[in-house]
Design an enzyme around this catalytic site. Sequence first.
Site, PDB file in Angstrom:
ATOM      1  N   SER A 217       0.836  -1.189   0.000  1.00 33.61           N
ATOM      2  CA  SER A 217       0.000   0.000   0.000  1.00 33.61           C
ATOM      3  C   SER A 217       0.883   1.255   0.000  1.00 33.61           C
ATOM      4  O   SER A 217       1.735   1.399  -0.865  1.00 33.61           O
ATOM      5  CB  SER A 217      -0.964  -0.068   1.192  1.00 33.61           C
ATOM      6  N   ASP A 435      -8.375  -4.073  -6.689  1.00 33.51           N
ATOM      7  CA  ASP A 435      -7.964  -3.348  -5.481  1.00 33.51           C
ATOM      8  C   ASP A 435      -8.765  -2.050  -5.343  1.00 33.51           C
ATOM      9  O   ASP A 435      -8.760  -1.216  -6.239  1.00 33.51           O
ATOM     10  CB  ASP A 435      -6.472  -3.026  -5.556  1.00 33.51           C
ATOM     11  N   HIS A 465      -7.590  -5.503  -1.171  1.00 33.27           N
ATOM     12  CA  HIS A 465      -6.430  -4.619  -1.111  1.00 33.27           C
ATOM     13  C   HIS A 465      -5.177  -5.443  -0.878  1.00 33.27           C
ATOM     14  O   HIS A 465      -4.924  -5.927   0.222  1.00 33.27           O
ATOM     15  CB  HIS A 465      -6.635  -3.610   0.018  1.00 33.27           C
TER      16      HIS A 465
END
Length: 496
Positions: A217, A435, A465
């Site tokens: 991320s 995502d 995610h």
Amino acid sequence: MTRFTRWTALTVAAALLTAGCGGSSDDDSDDDGRSGGTALDWGRCEASGDTPAPGEDWQCATLEVPLDWSKPDGSTIGLALIRARATGDDRLGSLLFNFGGPGGSGVSMMPSYAATAAELRERYDLVSFDPRGVAASEGVRCRDDESIQAAESSVDGTPDTPAEERAFLQDAADFGKGCRKTAGKLMAHVSTTDTARDMDRVRQALGDDRLNYFGISYGTELGGVYAHLFPEKVGRMTLDAVVDPSADTVGHAKNQARGFQTALDNYLRSTGRDPGQGSREITELLERIDSDPLPTSSGRELTQTLALTGIVLPLYSKTSWPVLTSALEAAEEGDGTELLALADGYNERDASGRYGTTTHSQRVISCLDDKQRPTLEETKRLLPEFEEISPVFGAFLGWDTAGWCHDWPVPGQFDTPEVSAPGSAPVLVVGNTGDPATPYEGARRMADELGEGVGVVLTWKGEGHGAYGSGSDCVDSTVNAYLLDGTVPEDGKVCS
């Protein structure tokens, strides 16, 4: 106000349980496992607040780094580190993790992630850290729990009247003042660039010639910035759930609007509903809640902003979609309890009313990074575009561009991060087509900006995610082969 944090799916899973539902300018010479003349003193990890100490496999240490990297001999701050030693005999060194945010605690997260990384641990020490301004590394808290709850119940994240607009912007300004009061000088030294330089000191302190790194991320942006600053020190680097480095503040918000709407559409299809009709029904529900907040079993009310936050949380992982179905059905029947529990999980609010500080640290870091500061008028002009991108999430994310860093006490540093890394070893860039928080397109753009021969894209046609550890044997085996054996896959490999 809460920007949708670019944070790893494992953290979201924990939140669901809680809810009950330019090239290097600092080519420092390595110092035989030391940093700044000080060796790491690894010892037993201690409990932190309500978080118990991890097991005996885990060791913790503190690394002193300069507060201001332009004054390397000046004041220092301590970075909290955690590690578990490699389990096998054929050790490759350390593998440093950053799980995202910005603002996420690697020290608390790493033990939870160890099972996912068990194969990697056979040859690597698993290491993570709290970046500067986060948790045990001079963590920032910008307001107290009572003030947070008051803002949640009174500040509309999508203001409809001049009075609500004023309250929205005043709350943002007050939050920044609170950060300034508690962070002091640190507030100007928590940028992604500062933390990337910290990571090179971590590398030195661990005794590694090159940095082996796994960023998830926001951790992908951090990894890209590190590769730009220290291309010759990049070892085996994997970036998963990739932040688009070409996007500015507004661009990131648009990306997230697209990503969450796509995830919501996929969720609605999985329930047999038409995405367009389902989105209209959810939008109408949110409009009703905006006018008349829903009651909950706790006595607190579910506002529109809290309801939207509750919808966002389960979209981070496909396994959580049934939880969303139950919460939406209850809300349609007039009970906001389940959506409020989800929002509390996302906002790190426990049963006693205490809040975590991830979003505090995230805001301090991202507002120092981001130079762009859309005005109220500019945001209003952008709102139709946001609402066209996403009828459910667009307005919230559009308004967020005006409020997130409004009247911030320190200026932002750049429009977009610099991640070009000529001369770097190959960087494995993993993108997931479903995502919600870091849409797939960011992976290709990261690879392009890293440069030819550096960025290598691996695509997973999945949901949620992040890709590694999410159920794809193809993804996991490809990443493991790269990190453990140095096997670089063909650029563009697809796992379905």
